[in-house]
Design an enzyme around this catalytic site. Structure first.
Site, PDB file in Angstrom:
ATOM      1  N   HIS A 105       0.834  -1.184   0.053  1.00 40.93           N
ATOM      2  CA  HIS A 105      -0.026  -0.189  -0.139  1.00 40.93           C
ATOM      3  C   HIS A 105       0.838   1.201  -0.121  1.00 40.93           C
ATOM      4  O   HIS A 105       1.880   1.215   0.611  1.00 40.93           O
ATOM      5  CB  HIS A 105      -0.794   0.083   1.320  1.00 40.93           C
ATOM      6  N   ASP A 108       2.563   1.999   3.261  1.00 42.70           N
ATOM      7  CA  ASP A 108       3.337   0.847   3.857  1.00 42.70           C
ATOM      8  C   ASP A 108       4.522   1.266   3.606  1.00 42.70           C
ATOM      9  O   ASP A 108       5.524   1.074   4.186  1.00 42.70           O
ATOM     10  CB  ASP A 108       3.151  -0.562   3.179  1.00 42.70           C
TER      11      ASP A 108
HETATM   12  C1  XLS Z   1      -8.185  -6.667   3.868  1.00 43.09           C
HETATM   13  C2  XLS Z   1      -7.575  -6.725   2.964  1.00 43.09           C
HETATM   14  C3  XLS Z   1      -6.251  -5.885   2.462  1.00 43.09           C
HETATM   15  C4  XLS Z   1      -6.072  -6.098   1.004  1.00 43.09           C
HETATM   16  C5  XLS Z   1      -5.168  -4.886   0.601  1.00 43.09           C
HETATM   17  O1  XLS Z   1      -8.812  -7.777   4.728  1.00 43.09           O
HETATM   18  O2  XLS Z   1      -7.047  -8.421   2.679  1.00 43.09           O
HETATM   19  O3  XLS Z   1      -5.335  -6.320   3.188  1.00 43.09           O
HETATM   20  O4  XLS Z   1      -5.432  -7.193   0.294  1.00 43.09           O
HETATM   21  O5  XLS Z   1      -5.632  -3.699   0.961  1.00 43.09           O
END
Ligand code: XLS
Ligand code: NI
Ligand code: NI
Length: 443
Positions: A105, A108
């Site tokens: 992200h 991140d």
């Molecule tokens: C949350 C999601 C998230 C996505 C990415 O439950 O799995 O981690 O994969 O934003």
């Protein structure tokens, strides 16, 4: 920074008899299975957020993990210096593990700034560094994504927020993060609907919110073509959490949404194993549904817990469950741009640095062994021929499917000539035994 994971060297394949916890027993990257190498089939990815950004915090307690770049453990560190230190550790990990891909992200890998402009500058600087690390280690980007759910400005959603300023903020963030993803040669761009949902219909205009989401996704598609991003766009379904009801509930719901807003040829799905089970479906059901609609994209490989109904993000350990998933993936033709991304996190008490290796090695071995079992089922052919045989009666009924017979005709024919459906066995237990045999024997 000196080596962060200094007790672990490059992880290698040693075969099923190995007792070395830091070796693969099943994942043999260059081994050819059903026409492709294991690496090509599985396309493993490591996620930045759970593995490097998360410090072990949960709603009942603070930091447990050894993550020296995290503000909870080193508040004095400059945020950009911390981001650089984290990135060095992350790429050291990707390289030693031998995972071909990673995902992130925007927040991140780069700290949010005081303004949007500052956040963009921070991201650009970190993306330049990531490009260097990728070049040096050969790691590739499976997908980038935007975090438009953690900041308080998104508490009522991003695209579906009643305040258009939140929509604009998220849209601007996606535009920037998509360009960053393009810069790193990302194979996909993921949109998980973080807080796109509602807590109560009493304050929610569902029709408006879905129209806003439809417009948002169309903007994203237009931007993809405007900047020439060649990866695939993926929506990640989830039924609830953090909101009581998430609009991207499951694959079938997402497909209905895509059809309504004219996006079914532009956006595919990123299916997360535990989201599938939370929505009341089997993981392999979600894959089969996506393949059936032509929107299968990628997988977030994790697992829940049979007794707990939330998103636990455990590393996958069930070969039984994953074999059925791999079977549907192979039946659907395998991955194109997608892959198996470990959107999985350590348990909060797993605080040794090397636990991160053991967790990923275990997940990769589970998936590799499942691939072997699924490929063996397909190669053997018995399952598919038994399934085809169930439908044999339809071979002489093409007119019925082609719309050449009316309801009245069907009625009149049955009136003249009584035919009862045959009672044949569905053979479920036999097929379950067949699958078990392949799991037991696949080598
Ligand atoms: C949350 C999601 C998230 C996505 C990415 O439950 O799995 O981690 O994969 O934003
Ligand atoms: Ni996910
Ligand atoms: Ni999830």
């Amino acid at each position: 920074m000196s080596e962060f994971f200094d007790t672990v060297d490059t992880v290698r394949y040693e075969g099923p008899e190995s007792d070395n916890p830091f070796a693969f027993r099943w994942y043999d990257a260059d081994r050819v299975v059903a026409g492709r190498t294991m690496a090509e089939h599985l396309r493993f990815g490591v996620c930045y957020w759970h593995s490097f950004t998360w410090d072990g915090f949960d709603i009942f307690g603070a930091s447990t993990q050894d993550r020296p770049w995290h503000p909870s453990q080193n508040a004095a560190l400059d945020p950009m210096d911390a981001a650089k230190m984290k990135m060095e550790a992350a790429f050291e990990f990707f390289e030693k593990l031998g995972a071909p891909f990673f995902s992130f992200h925007d927040i991140d890998i780069a700290p949010a700034g005081a303004t949007f402009a500052e956040s963009c500058r921070n991201l650009d600087e970190m993306i330049d560094l990531a490009a260097g690390h990728m070049e040096r280690t050969g790691t590739k980007l499976l997908w980038g994504t935007t975090n438009a759910f953690s900041h308080r400005r998104f508490m009522a959603g991003a695209a579906t927020n009643p305040d258009p300023a939140a929509f604009r903020y998220a849209a601007a963030q996606v535009a920037h993060c998509m360009s960053a993803t393009k810069r790193l040669g990302g194979a996909n761009y993921v949109l998980w609907g973080g807080r796109e949902g509602y807590e109560t219909l009493l304050n929610t205009d569902l029709t408006r919110e879905l129209d806003q989401l439809g417009r948002f996704m169309n903007l994203v598609v237009e931007h993809k073509y405007a900047i020439g991003f060649e990866g695939a766009l993926l929506i990640e379904p989830k039924p609830f959490e953090p909101t009581k009801h998430q609009y991207d509930y499951d694959v079938a719901t997402v497909y209905g949404f895509l059809k309504k807003y004219g996006l079914e040829n532009e956006i595919k799905v990123n299916i997360e194993v535990n989201h599938a089970t939370l929505s009341g479906h089997d993981f392999h059901h979600e894959i089969a549904t996506a393949v059936n609609s032509g929107i299968f994209g990628s997988i977030d490989a994790n697992a829940g817990d049979d007794r707990l109904g939330w998103d636990l993000d455990r590393f996958p350990s069930s070969v039984e469950q994953m074999t059925l998933g791999m079977l549907e993936i192979l039946r659907g033709g395998g991955f194109t741009t997608g892959g198996l991304m470990f959107d999985s996190k350590l348990r909060r008490q797993s605080v040794s640095r090397d636990d991160l290796f053991i967790a990923h090695i275990g997940g990769m071995d589970t998936m590799a062994r499942s691939l072997l079992a699924a490929a063996s089922i397909i190669d053997d052919g018995e399952l598919d021929s038994l399934r085809d045989a169930r439908y044999a009666g339809w071979n002489s009924e093409q007119d019925l499917l082609d719309g050449k017979v009316s309801l009245q005709q069907i009625h009149d024919e049955l009136l003249a000539h009584d035919v009862e459906p045959a009672h044949t066995s569905g053979r479920q237990e036999m097929l379950e035994r067949l699958v078990a045999r392949h799991i037991e024997r696949a080598r």
